[in-house]
Write a protein that holds these residues in place. Structure first.
Motif, short mmCIF file in Angstrom:
data_model
loop_
_atom_site.label_atom_id
_atom_site.label_comp_id
_atom_site.label_asym_id
_atom_site.label_seq_id
_atom_site.Cartn_x
_atom_site.Cartn_y
_atom_site.Cartn_z
N MET A 1 -50.37 -31.76 16.79
CA MET A 1 -48.95 -31.37 16.68
C MET A 1 -48.25 -31.30 18.04
O MET A 1 -47.08 -31.66 18.15
CB MET A 1 -48.82 -30.01 15.97
N LYS A 2 -48.99 -30.87 19.07
CA LYS A 2 -48.37 -30.81 20.40
C LYS A 2 -48.04 -32.22 20.89
O LYS A 2 -46.98 -32.46 21.47
CB LYS A 2 -49.30 -30.11 21.40
N ILE A 3 -48.95 -33.15 20.62
CA ILE A 3 -48.69 -34.54 21.02
C ILE A 3 -47.53 -35.11 20.20
O ILE A 3 -46.66 -35.81 20.72
CB ILE A 3 -49.98 -35.38 20.88
N TYR B 1 -39.26 -29.52 17.90
CA TYR B 1 -39.33 -28.07 17.77
C TYR B 1 -40.14 -27.69 16.53
O TYR B 1 -40.93 -26.74 16.55
CB TYR B 1 -37.89 -27.55 17.65
N ILE B 2 -39.94 -28.43 15.45
CA ILE B 2 -40.70 -28.18 14.22
C ILE B 2 -42.19 -28.39 14.50
O ILE B 2 -43.03 -27.54 14.15
CB ILE B 2 -40.25 -29.13 13.08
N TYR B 3 -42.52 -29.51 15.15
CA TYR B 3 -43.94 -29.80 15.39
C TYR B 3 -44.57 -28.83 16.38
O TYR B 3 -45.74 -28.48 16.24
CB TYR B 3 -44.11 -31.26 15.84
N LEU B 4 -43.78 -28.38 17.35
CA LEU B 4 -44.31 -27.39 18.28
C LEU B 4 -44.55 -26.06 17.56
O LEU B 4 -45.52 -25.36 17.84
CB LEU B 4 -43.32 -27.21 19.45
N SER B 5 -43.68 -25.74 16.61
CA SER B 5 -43.86 -24.53 15.82
C SER B 5 -45.10 -24.67 14.93
O SER B 5 -45.85 -23.70 14.74
CB SER B 5 -42.60 -24.29 14.98
N MET B 6 -45.31 -25.87 14.40
CA MET B 6 -46.52 -26.11 13.60
C MET B 6 -47.76 -25.99 14.49
O MET B 6 -48.79 -25.44 14.08
CB MET B 6 -46.45 -27.49 12.95
N ALA B 7 -47.65 -26.46 15.75
CA ALA B 7 -48.76 -26.32 16.70
C ALA B 7 -49.06 -24.84 16.94
O ALA B 7 -50.22 -24.43 16.98
CB ALA B 7 -48.42 -27.02 18.02
N ALA B 8 -48.00 -24.04 17.07
CA ALA B 8 -48.18 -22.60 17.31
C ALA B 8 -48.88 -21.95 16.12
O ALA B 8 -49.76 -21.09 16.28
CB ALA B 8 -46.83 -21.94 17.56
N TYR B 9 -48.50 -22.39 14.91
CA TYR B 9 -49.16 -21.86 13.70
C TYR B 9 -50.65 -22.20 13.74
O TYR B 9 -51.51 -21.34 13.50
CB TYR B 9 -48.48 -22.44 12.45
N PHE B 10 -50.97 -23.46 14.06
CA PHE B 10 -52.38 -23.88 14.08
C PHE B 10 -53.16 -23.14 15.17
O PHE B 10 -54.32 -22.79 14.97
CB PHE B 10 -52.50 -25.40 14.26
N GLU B 11 -52.51 -22.91 16.31
CA GLU B 11 -53.17 -22.12 17.38
C GLU B 11 -53.53 -20.74 16.83
O GLU B 11 -54.62 -20.24 17.05
CB GLU B 11 -52.26 -21.96 18.60
N SER B 12 -52.59 -20.14 16.09
CA SER B 12 -52.83 -18.78 15.57
C SER B 12 -53.93 -18.78 14.51
O SER B 12 -54.54 -17.76 14.25
CB SER B 12 -51.54 -18.18 15.01
N GLN C 1 -31.55 -26.24 15.95
CA GLN C 1 -31.85 -25.30 14.86
C GLN C 1 -33.25 -24.69 15.04
O GLN C 1 -34.17 -25.38 15.48
CB GLN C 1 -31.83 -26.11 13.56
N ALA C 2 -33.40 -23.42 14.71
CA ALA C 2 -34.72 -22.78 14.81
C ALA C 2 -35.63 -23.33 13.72
O ALA C 2 -35.22 -23.48 12.57
CB ALA C 2 -34.58 -21.28 14.67
N PRO C 3 -36.88 -23.63 14.07
CA PRO C 3 -37.80 -24.15 13.05
C PRO C 3 -38.45 -23.03 12.24
O PRO C 3 -38.41 -21.86 12.65
CB PRO C 3 -38.86 -24.86 13.90
N LYS C 4 -39.05 -23.40 11.14
CA LYS C 4 -39.84 -22.47 10.34
C LYS C 4 -41.05 -22.06 11.18
O LYS C 4 -41.47 -22.83 12.06
CB LYS C 4 -40.27 -23.26 9.09
N THR C 5 -41.58 -20.87 10.94
CA THR C 5 -42.70 -20.42 11.78
C THR C 5 -44.00 -20.12 11.02
O THR C 5 -45.05 -19.98 11.62
CB THR C 5 -42.32 -19.14 12.56
N GLU C 6 -43.92 -19.99 9.70
CA GLU C 6 -45.12 -19.63 8.94
C GLU C 6 -45.39 -20.62 7.81
O GLU C 6 -44.45 -21.08 7.17
CB GLU C 6 -44.97 -18.22 8.33
N TRP C 7 -46.66 -20.90 7.60
CA TRP C 7 -47.07 -21.76 6.49
C TRP C 7 -48.28 -21.12 5.83
O TRP C 7 -48.89 -20.22 6.42
CB TRP C 7 -47.44 -23.16 7.02
#
Ligand code: OFO
Length: 164
Positions: free
Chosen positions: A44-46, A23-34, A75-81
């Motif tokens: 990160m998706k892999i 979930y953390i890595y998928l959230s990091m993937a979402a950040y990078f997509e944005s 647990q919900a992951p962090k969403t912003e970096w």
């Protein structure tokens, strides 16, 4: 030999933690997509998928031993970096945490003379060497790149080549 209850509990917790890692890595993937860093997002998706496989391997082991898998909420992951460097610094720290948790279960299995679990966990101990090395390598590259956008885009292109 029936699985010790505490070991069963520790592995169930680890299934949850591996899902949380995903979930953390998928959230990091979402950040990078944005941020339009598609190569970082691909990596990160892999990685998130790898974590799901780690969880499933524990899942199968618990069942093979005739014990019970009990899933808990994730647990919900962090969403912003603030930067790719911050993301990989956290990914590296996270992997060190995972290693410590695996070692902790292994220590307990050794204490119980549960050789099957010790042997099973060896795969994770080896895997964690790779997990730490992979995240650290990218973190070190990002440290060298600093604020140079061209370097960041070159690394993004390199990470787009990771295959699952
Ligand atoms: Fe499952 O190894 Fe990463 O978290």
């Amino acid at each position: 030999m029936l699985m010790n209850e505490r070991i069963q509990e520790l592995i169930n917790d680890q299934i949850n933690y591996e899902m949380y890692s995903g979930y953390i890595y998928l959230s990091m993937a979402a950040y990078f997509e944005s941020e339009n860093l598609k190569g970082f997002a691909n990596w990160m998706k892999i990685q998130a998928y790898e974590e799901l496989k780690h969880a499933q391997k524990f899942f199968d082991y618990v069942n093979e031993r005739g014990a019970r898998v009990l899933l808990k909420s994730i647990q919900a992951p962090k969403t912003e970096w603030i930067s790719a460097k911050e993301v990989f610094k956290e990914a590296y720290e996270h992997e060190k945490n995972v290693t410590a948790r695996i070692y902790n279960i292994a220590d307990y299995a050794i204490e119980l003379k549960d050789h099957a679990t010790v042997s099973f966990l060896n795969w994770y101990a080896d895997e964690q060497v790779e997990e730490e090395a992979n995240t650290l390598e990218i973190l070190q590259k990002l440290e060298k790149i600093g604020d140079h956008m061209q370097g960041l885009f070159m690394l993004d292109s390199e990470l787009s080549k990771r295959e699952g």
